[in-house]
Design a protein around this motif. Structure first.
Motif, PDB file in Angstrom:
ATOM      1  N   GLY A   1      29.691  50.039  77.086  1.00  0.00           N
ATOM      2  CA  GLY A   1      29.133  49.767  75.702  1.00  0.00           C
ATOM      3  C   GLY A   1      27.866  50.706  75.451  1.00  0.00           C
ATOM      4  N   GLY A   2      27.748  51.570  76.304  1.00  0.00           N
ATOM      5  CA  GLY A   2      26.371  52.224  75.857  1.00  0.00           C
ATOM      6  C   GLY A   2      27.138  53.449  75.174  1.00  0.00           C
ATOM      7  N   SER A   3      26.218  53.874  74.249  1.00  0.00           N
ATOM      8  CA  SER A   3      26.518  54.938  73.249  1.00  0.00           C
ATOM      9  C   SER A   3      25.879  56.316  73.425  1.00  0.00           C
ATOM     10  CB  SER A   3      26.297  54.226  71.867  1.00  0.00           C
ATOM     11  OG  SER A   3      24.949  53.926  71.651  1.00  0.00           O
TER      12      SER A   3
ATOM     13  N   ALA B   1      37.842  44.417  76.005  1.00  0.00           N
ATOM     14  CA  ALA B   1      37.542  45.700  74.957  1.00  0.00           C
ATOM     15  C   ALA B   1      36.787  45.216  73.567  1.00  0.00           C
ATOM     16  CB  ALA B   1      38.792  46.279  74.466  1.00  0.00           C
ATOM     17  N   LEU B   2      37.233  43.974  73.028  1.00  0.00           N
ATOM     18  CA  LEU B   2      36.611  43.320  71.975  1.00  0.00           C
ATOM     19  C   LEU B   2      35.193  42.997  71.926  1.00  0.00           C
ATOM     20  CD1 LEU B   2      36.909  41.945  69.176  1.00  0.00           C
ATOM     21  CD2 LEU B   2      37.197  39.779  70.343  1.00  0.00           C
ATOM     22  N   VAL B   3      34.693  42.535  73.384  1.00  0.00           N
ATOM     23  CA  VAL B   3      33.328  42.159  73.561  1.00  0.00           C
ATOM     24  C   VAL B   3      32.409  43.483  73.877  1.00  0.00           C
ATOM     25  CG1 VAL B   3      31.363  41.093  75.411  1.00  0.00           C
ATOM     26  CG2 VAL B   3      33.966  40.088  74.753  1.00  0.00           C
ATOM     27  N   ILE B   4      32.975  44.598  74.288  1.00  0.00           N
ATOM     28  CA  ILE B   4      32.392  45.592  74.570  1.00  0.00           C
ATOM     29  C   ILE B   4      32.176  46.517  73.227  1.00  0.00           C
ATOM     30  CG2 ILE B   4      32.471  48.031  75.783  1.00  0.00           C
ATOM     31  CD1 ILE B   4      33.456  46.821  78.315  1.00  0.00           C
ATOM     32  N   ASN B   5      33.306  46.419  72.456  1.00  0.00           N
ATOM     33  CA  ASN B   5      32.994  47.012  71.089  1.00  0.00           C
ATOM     34  C   ASN B   5      31.814  46.400  70.438  1.00  0.00           C
ATOM     35  OD1 ASN B   5      34.121  48.731  68.971  1.00  0.00           O
ATOM     36  ND2 ASN B   5      34.442  46.518  67.972  1.00  0.00           N
ATOM     37  N   GLN B   6      31.722  45.034  70.448  1.00  0.00           N
ATOM     38  CA  GLN B   6      30.765  44.398  69.527  1.00  0.00           C
ATOM     39  C   GLN B   6      28.998  44.809  70.372  1.00  0.00           C
ATOM     40  OE1 GLN B   6      32.057  40.319  70.310  1.00  0.00           O
ATOM     41  NE2 GLN B   6      33.357  40.397  68.604  1.00  0.00           N
ATOM     42  N   LEU B   7      29.482  44.752  71.606  1.00  0.00           N
ATOM     43  CA  LEU B   7      28.098  45.334  72.621  1.00  0.00           C
ATOM     44  C   LEU B   7      27.723  46.676  71.744  1.00  0.00           C
ATOM     45  CD1 LEU B   7      25.843  45.366  74.431  1.00  0.00           C
ATOM     46  CD2 LEU B   7      27.561  46.010  76.134  1.00  0.00           C
ATOM     47  N   SER B   8      28.665  47.798  71.613  1.00  0.00           N
ATOM     48  CA  SER B   8      28.536  48.957  71.120  1.00  0.00           C
ATOM     49  C   SER B   8      27.668  48.875  69.827  1.00  0.00           C
ATOM     50  CB  SER B   8      29.775  49.787  71.099  1.00  0.00           C
ATOM     51  OG  SER B   8      30.287  49.813  72.327  1.00  0.00           O
ATOM     52  N   ARG B   9      28.386  48.158  68.781  1.00  0.00           N
ATOM     53  CA  ARG B   9      27.736  47.960  67.580  1.00  0.00           C
ATOM     54  C   ARG B   9      26.455  47.294  67.632  1.00  0.00           C
ATOM     55  NH1 ARG B   9      32.173  49.868  67.291  1.00  0.00           N
ATOM     56  NH2 ARG B   9      30.623  51.620  67.430  1.00  0.00           N
ATOM     57  N   TRP B  10      26.001  46.277  68.554  1.00  0.00           N
ATOM     58  CA  TRP B  10      24.526  45.924  68.808  1.00  0.00           C
ATOM     59  C   TRP B  10      23.737  47.057  69.084  1.00  0.00           C
ATOM     60  CZ3 TRP B  10      21.050  45.646  72.421  1.00  0.00           C
ATOM     61  CH2 TRP B  10      20.041  44.371  72.111  1.00  0.00           C
TER      62      TRP B  10
ATOM     63  N   MET C   1      19.132  50.723  67.735  1.00  0.00           N
ATOM     64  CA  MET C   1      18.751  52.316  67.884  1.00  0.00           C
ATOM     65  C   MET C   1      18.030  52.315  66.698  1.00  0.00           C
ATOM     66  SD  MET C   1      19.191  53.577  70.982  1.00  0.00           S
ATOM     67  CE  MET C   1      19.049  55.265  70.503  1.00  0.00           C
ATOM     68  N   VAL C   2      18.520  51.796  65.420  1.00  0.00           N
ATOM     69  CA  VAL C   2      17.651  52.120  64.199  1.00  0.00           C
ATOM     70  C   VAL C   2      16.488  51.165  63.879  1.00  0.00           C
ATOM     71  CG1 VAL C   2      19.573  53.305  63.303  1.00  0.00           C
ATOM     72  CG2 VAL C   2      19.354  50.986  62.924  1.00  0.00           C
ATOM     73  N   ARG C   3      16.193  50.129  64.823  1.00  0.00           N
ATOM     74  CA  ARG C   3      15.201  49.409  64.545  1.00  0.00           C
ATOM     75  C   ARG C   3      13.682  49.796  65.106  1.00  0.00           C
ATOM     76  NH1 ARG C   3      16.285  43.213  66.661  1.00  0.00           N
ATOM     77  NH2 ARG C   3      14.025  43.156  66.165  1.00  0.00           N
ATOM     78  N   ASP C   4      12.756  49.224  64.180  1.00  0.00           N
ATOM     79  CA  ASP C   4      11.485  49.487  64.555  1.00  0.00           C
ATOM     80  C   ASP C   4      11.076  48.654  65.966  1.00  0.00           C
ATOM     81  OD1 ASP C   4       8.737  50.320  64.942  1.00  0.00           O
ATOM     82  OD2 ASP C   4       8.134  49.736  63.020  1.00  0.00           O
ATOM     83  N   LEU C   5      10.706  49.154  66.965  1.00  0.00           N
ATOM     84  CA  LEU C   5      10.639  48.480  68.222  1.00  0.00           C
ATOM     85  C   LEU C   5       9.154  48.307  68.707  1.00  0.00           C
ATOM     86  CD1 LEU C   5      13.689  49.035  70.551  1.00  0.00           C
ATOM     87  CD2 LEU C   5      13.368  47.352  68.984  1.00  0.00           C
ATOM     88  N   ASP C   6       8.133  48.502  67.617  1.00  0.00           N
ATOM     89  CA  ASP C   6       6.714  48.798  67.848  1.00  0.00           C
ATOM     90  C   ASP C   6       6.292  47.311  68.036  1.00  0.00           C
ATOM     91  OD1 ASP C   6       6.577  51.302  67.789  1.00  0.00           O
ATOM     92  OD2 ASP C   6       5.649  51.457  65.748  1.00  0.00           O
ATOM     93  N   GLU C   7       6.724  46.378  67.499  1.00  0.00           N
ATOM     94  CA  GLU C   7       6.363  44.976  67.477  1.00  0.00           C
ATOM     95  C   GLU C   7       7.094  44.214  68.684  1.00  0.00           C
ATOM     96  OE1 GLU C   7       3.682  44.262  65.602  1.00  0.00           O
ATOM     97  OE2 GLU C   7       3.706  45.877  64.998  1.00  0.00           O
TER      98      GLU C   7
ATOM     99  N   HIS D   1      16.894  42.406  75.095  1.00  0.00           N
ATOM    100  CA  HIS D   1      17.747  43.006  75.767  1.00  0.00           C
ATOM    101  C   HIS D   1      19.387  42.462  75.600  1.00  0.00           C
ATOM    102  CE1 HIS D   1      19.962  44.724  79.320  1.00  0.00           C
ATOM    103  NE2 HIS D   1      19.142  45.534  79.748  1.00  0.00           N
ATOM    104  N   PRO D   2      20.474  43.324  75.441  1.00  0.00           N
ATOM    105  CA  PRO D   2      21.635  42.773  75.214  1.00  0.00           C
ATOM    106  C   PRO D   2      22.264  41.864  76.302  1.00  0.00           C
ATOM    107  CG  PRO D   2      21.816  45.039  75.903  1.00  0.00           C
ATOM    108  CD  PRO D   2      20.480  44.960  75.713  1.00  0.00           C
ATOM    109  N   ALA D   3      21.517  41.931  77.621  1.00  0.00           N
ATOM    110  CA  ALA D   3      22.051  41.039  78.359  1.00  0.00           C
ATOM    111  C   ALA D   3      21.978  39.606  77.866  1.00  0.00           C
ATOM    112  CB  ALA D   3      21.300  41.479  79.806  1.00  0.00           C
ATOM    113  N   LYS D   4      21.073  39.234  77.327  1.00  0.00           N
ATOM    114  CA  LYS D   4      20.564  37.915  76.821  1.00  0.00           C
ATOM    115  C   LYS D   4      21.859  37.021  76.155  1.00  0.00           C
ATOM    116  CE  LYS D   4      16.869  35.378  74.162  1.00  0.00           C
ATOM    117  NZ  LYS D   4      15.731  35.599  73.643  1.00  0.00           N
ATOM    118  N   GLU D   5      22.681  38.156  75.259  1.00  0.00           N
ATOM    119  CA  GLU D   5      23.722  37.605  74.434  1.00  0.00           C
ATOM    120  C   GLU D   5      25.102  37.748  75.261  1.00  0.00           C
ATOM    121  OE1 GLU D   5      26.100  38.353  70.403  1.00  0.00           O
ATOM    122  OE2 GLU D   5      24.038  39.246  70.464  1.00  0.00           O
ATOM    123  N   PHE D   6      25.122  39.011  75.681  1.00  0.00           N
ATOM    124  CA  PHE D   6      26.541  39.617  76.171  1.00  0.00           C
ATOM    125  C   PHE D   6      26.842  39.054  77.535  1.00  0.00           C
ATOM    126  CE2 PHE D   6      25.621  41.922  72.383  1.00  0.00           C
ATOM    127  CZ  PHE D   6      27.039  42.075  71.877  1.00  0.00           C
ATOM    128  N   VAL D   7      25.823  39.094  78.635  1.00  0.00           N
ATOM    129  CA  VAL D   7      26.086  38.749  79.955  1.00  0.00           C
ATOM    130  C   VAL D   7      26.806  37.056  79.735  1.00  0.00           C
ATOM    131  CG1 VAL D   7      25.164  37.985  82.238  1.00  0.00           C
ATOM    132  CG2 VAL D   7      24.536  40.137  81.201  1.00  0.00           C
TER     133      VAL D   7
END
Length: 765
Positions: A9-11, A212-221, A226-232, A239-245
């Motif tokens: 799922g890494g991009s 493949a369906l789950v990994i595709n959703q992970l890619s979209r996540w 990547m476009v979010r402001d993570l300053d806060e 981390h995606p592990a919270k939802e996808f693991v």
């Protein structure tokens, strides 16, 4: 822009350009790990990549096949024999750090063949020796790979491929190699599907539909994050592990002991293995389920390497079980190598004898197996051999390998054990900035201890003439081995990054190893081995022509730590250079405040002046920022170009109004590094800067030194006040990275209106 997704799922993304009907040229490394890829054109059209029609891995070029190209898009022109002249202007087009369709200008600096590059660079590139590279100073960064380098007529002369980080050195593979590949593409009907380098027996190929369906959703996540402001919020918190693991584990539980379950657990392990601490209990359960339900699966040998970052007894026990009872010899040998790597990574300092012996036995087991398995294109057998050599000969607590070569003076030079004499071996190159920064330390050691207590040997990735020049200038005062004699030494000592330092005691045992600039840590280790702390080198005259520091290729140099808790000593400032504020200044030194006409800095000296021991260039204008209620006509922030590495930023500064409440942070400086990353440093009232009208006698601040005092007509009526400026010290937390520019910004706190008369950056020994 070419976007890719890997099997977990890494991009990633890179650049490319149209070379024919349905054909896109780019770098091989842009797509080598891709499970799928798509091309987005400038008009927003997105097209799926079917695969590759031509591949030249040795020159890092591929030609991709897409079903269609938007109407009106024309292939870029090229010439098999373009006229490339040194100094000619060029344009690079790409997506550096994700800034799409960026155009940068530069010039051709050189044409080089792989075999003419420094040996250390050749080893890292692993490119065909007869490849021609176009060297340019046009900006190339992450995301630029695969983009075209064009001449002034818009013809392609090269494909942006690699850089030496920290230097203004970019390299493009010559267009003639692309032309050769296009001929191959024109005659082939075969399309090589993704993934390109994954072995046929990899357990994730092909992906089961539900996985493949789950990994595709992970890619979209991941794309959305990547476009979010993570300053806060930190990435660990979301981390995606919270939802996808949990989702992958649930999928595995719904279809136990199936290929779908195996793939789901393998993906969950990879996702959670490098995740935050809170995911560790979930990873343990994944490992237990893999061992319980899939221990005889052949794909388990790939699971072994996914276990390396999991530092737990459950992980180690699983690997031990694979070594002893794995389904086949490949699984056993891969598990042995993975366990050896995990044990070595988990040891700090000198490895205990029993631990070293265990790691050595595991590596010998992997070597003797003769496995042909590859991991990410690298032979497991070769990895095990290289690591075994390092454990036996290049680790702290063992004797080093033979070092013998011809010095720059033509003499035979050998690393030999002598009674009462320790040794220091430096691997370096003339083009390596951090190495040059290390030279004063080594000269200090020789001055303090002499060669009767310490022998220093330099091993250089340069030819004899270059090393002789280093000796003649006095930068290098120790015997040194140049190319070609040094090439075999680099190979035997497995040097992949510069500088690399080995400190060896008088019994011939390695006591300290450093990869990257070690700074004061090396001083401490030398003092521990030879005697008292090393005194700093006497301050030298400022040489404004000395080149700035840079990181080396490959970028594995140690990251320097902030020096904010160390006592500052202006005598250790080196290589200062004024920052050009010409495009940022907005207020005259002699200009008065409309409310208080005499409120000005007219008495501040101009030109090249020393302030609190730091050289500055002061012009008739300075940078004035906006205050919350006063001086609102000035900007909230200004951008200032830098273009070099440094340890400290020094500001000759102050505040135009007093702090009457609100936040203590009155200004910030944001360093923008060449890789696009940023680091913001706060300037706090009373710590870094204060009012330039100071009541009573001004004194140094915790992070600033009093630099200048004066008076004016307005202060004559206020005898309790003094006009003053301070030199503020701002630590660069990542001095090994090149700072492209800085943002000097008002924090809009209280009535504060911060200003800077001048700025200087410098190294610090």
């Amino acid at each position: 822009m070419i976007s890719t997704s890997d099997m977990t799922g890494g991009s990633g993304f890179g650049s490319g350009f149209v070379v024919g009907p349905g054909l896109i040229a780019t770098n091989h490394h842009v797509v080598e790990q891709a499970m799928k890829a798509e091309v987005r054109f400038r008009d927003g059209t997105t097209v799926k990549v079917d695969g590759c029609v031509a591949i030249d891995e040795g020159r890092d070029i591929v030609i991709l096949k897409v079903k269609s190209i938007p109407r009106g898009v024309q292939p870029l022109r090229s010439s098999r024999a373009p006229k490339i002249i040194l100094g000619m202007p060029v344009v690079a087009i790409g997506h550096p750090q994700g800034f799409s369709h960026t155009i940068s200008r530069g010039s051709v600096n050189a044409l080089r063949r792989t075999e003419e590059l420094p040996a250390t660079v050749q080893r890292d590139l692993q490119a065909n020796r007869n490849t021609t590279w176009v060297q340019t100073d046009a900006v190339i960064s992450n995301g630029s790979s695969g983009g075209p380098i064009l001449d002034s007529d818009g013809r392609v002369i090269g494909i942006a491929t690699w850089i030496i980080p920290g230097e203004q050195l970019g390299f493009a593979v010559h267009v003639s190699h692309l032309d050769e590949l296009q001929e191959q593409a024109s005659t082939t009907k075969q399309i090589v599907p993704f993934p390109l380098n994954s072995p046929a027996d990899h357990p994730m190929l092909p992906l089961e539909e539900e996985v493949a369906l789950v990994i595709n959703q992970l890619s979209r996540w991941m794309e959305e994050v990547m476009v979010r402001d993570l300053d806060e919020v930190s990435f660990d918190e979301i981390h995606p592990a919270k939802e996808f693991v949990p989702r992958l584990v649930k999928l595995a539980a719904s279809k136990p002991k199936t290929r779908t379950a195996f793939q789901a657990l393998y993906a969950a392990l990879q996702l959670g293995a490098s995740g935050p601490e809170w995911v560790a209990p979930q990873v343990v359960e994944v490992i237990k389920q893999l061992q319980r339900d899939h221990f005889r699966d052949k794909g388990l040998k790939y699971v072994a390497f996914a276990l390396i970052p999991v530092d737990s007894d459950v992980s180690r026990d699983f690997l031990k079980a694979m070594v002893q009872h794995g389904a086949d010899e490949d699984t056993k040998s891969c598990a042995a190598l993975a366990l050896a790597i995990q044990l070595k990574n988990g040891s700090t300092g000198t490895m205990a004898d029993d631990q070293r012996q265990l790691v050595s036995r595991l590596l010998k087991f992997a070597i003797q197996s003769g496995t042909t398995t590859e991991i990410q294109g690298e032979s497991v057998l070769n990895i095990a051999k290289s690591m075994h050599h390092a454990i036996e000969h290049l680790s702290v607590g063992v004797s080093p390998p033979l070092l013998k070569g011809q010095s720059s003076e033509g003499h035979s030079l050998t690393l030999a054990t002598k009674p009462g004499v320790a040794s220091l071996v430096l691997f370096s190159a003339s083009w390596c900035g951090p190495s040059e920064r290390l030279y004063p330390h080594l000269r200090n050691y020789l001055r303090q201890y002499g060669d009767e207590k310490l022998q220093i040997i330099g091993v250089y990735g340069d030819d004899m003439a270059t090393v002789k020049q280093l000796r003649q200038t006095g930068k290098v005062t120790w015997p040194s081995i140049p190319e070609p004699s040094s090439n075999a030494i680099f190979e035997t000592w497995q040097v992949n990054s510069l500088p690399t330092v080995y400190l060896i005691d008088e019994q011939g045992i390695i006591r300290f190893v450093s990869v990257g600039y070690p700074g004061q840590k090396l001083d401490q280790e030398v003092a521990k081995l030879l005697g008292p702390s090393v005194a700093p080198e006497p301050r030298q005259e400022i040489d404004s022509q000395r080149p700035p520091r840079t990181i080396v290729m490959p970028p594995r140099a140690a990251t320097a730590q902030p020096r904010s808790n160390q006592e500052f000593n202006v005598g250790l400032v080196r290589n200062p250079s004024p920052v050009d504020l010409s495009n940022a200044v907005n207020c005259g030194l002699a200009a008065g405040n409309p409310l208080v006409p005499a409120d000005h800095l007219g008495g501040v000296p101009r030109g090249d002046v020393m302030m609190a021991g730091i050289p500055f260039q002061i012009t008739d204008e300075y940078v004035q920022l906006k205050g919350k209620k006063l001086r609102e006509e000035y900007p909230l922030s200004v951008q200032v170009p830098v273009g070099r590495n440094f340890d400290y930023l020094f500001l000759l500064d102050g505040c135009k109004q007093s702090q009457t409440g609100g936040r203590s942070t009155v200004a910030t400086v944001t360093f923008i590094y060449e890789d696009g990353s940023k680091k913001r440093q706060e300037l706090n009232y009373g710590t870094h800067l204060t009012d330039y009208w100071v009541r009573g006698k001004p004194t140094d601040l915790p992070k600033a030194d009093l630099a200048w005092t004066g008076t004016n007509d307005a202060i004559q009526d206020k005898p309790a006040f003094t006009l003053s400026l301070f030199v503020t010290r701002v630590v660069n937390p990542y001095p090994e990275r090149k700072v492209e520019e800085m943002i000097y910004e008002s924090s809009y706190a209280g009535l504060i209106a911060p200003f800077a008369v001048a700025m200087t950056v410098a190294d610090y020994e």
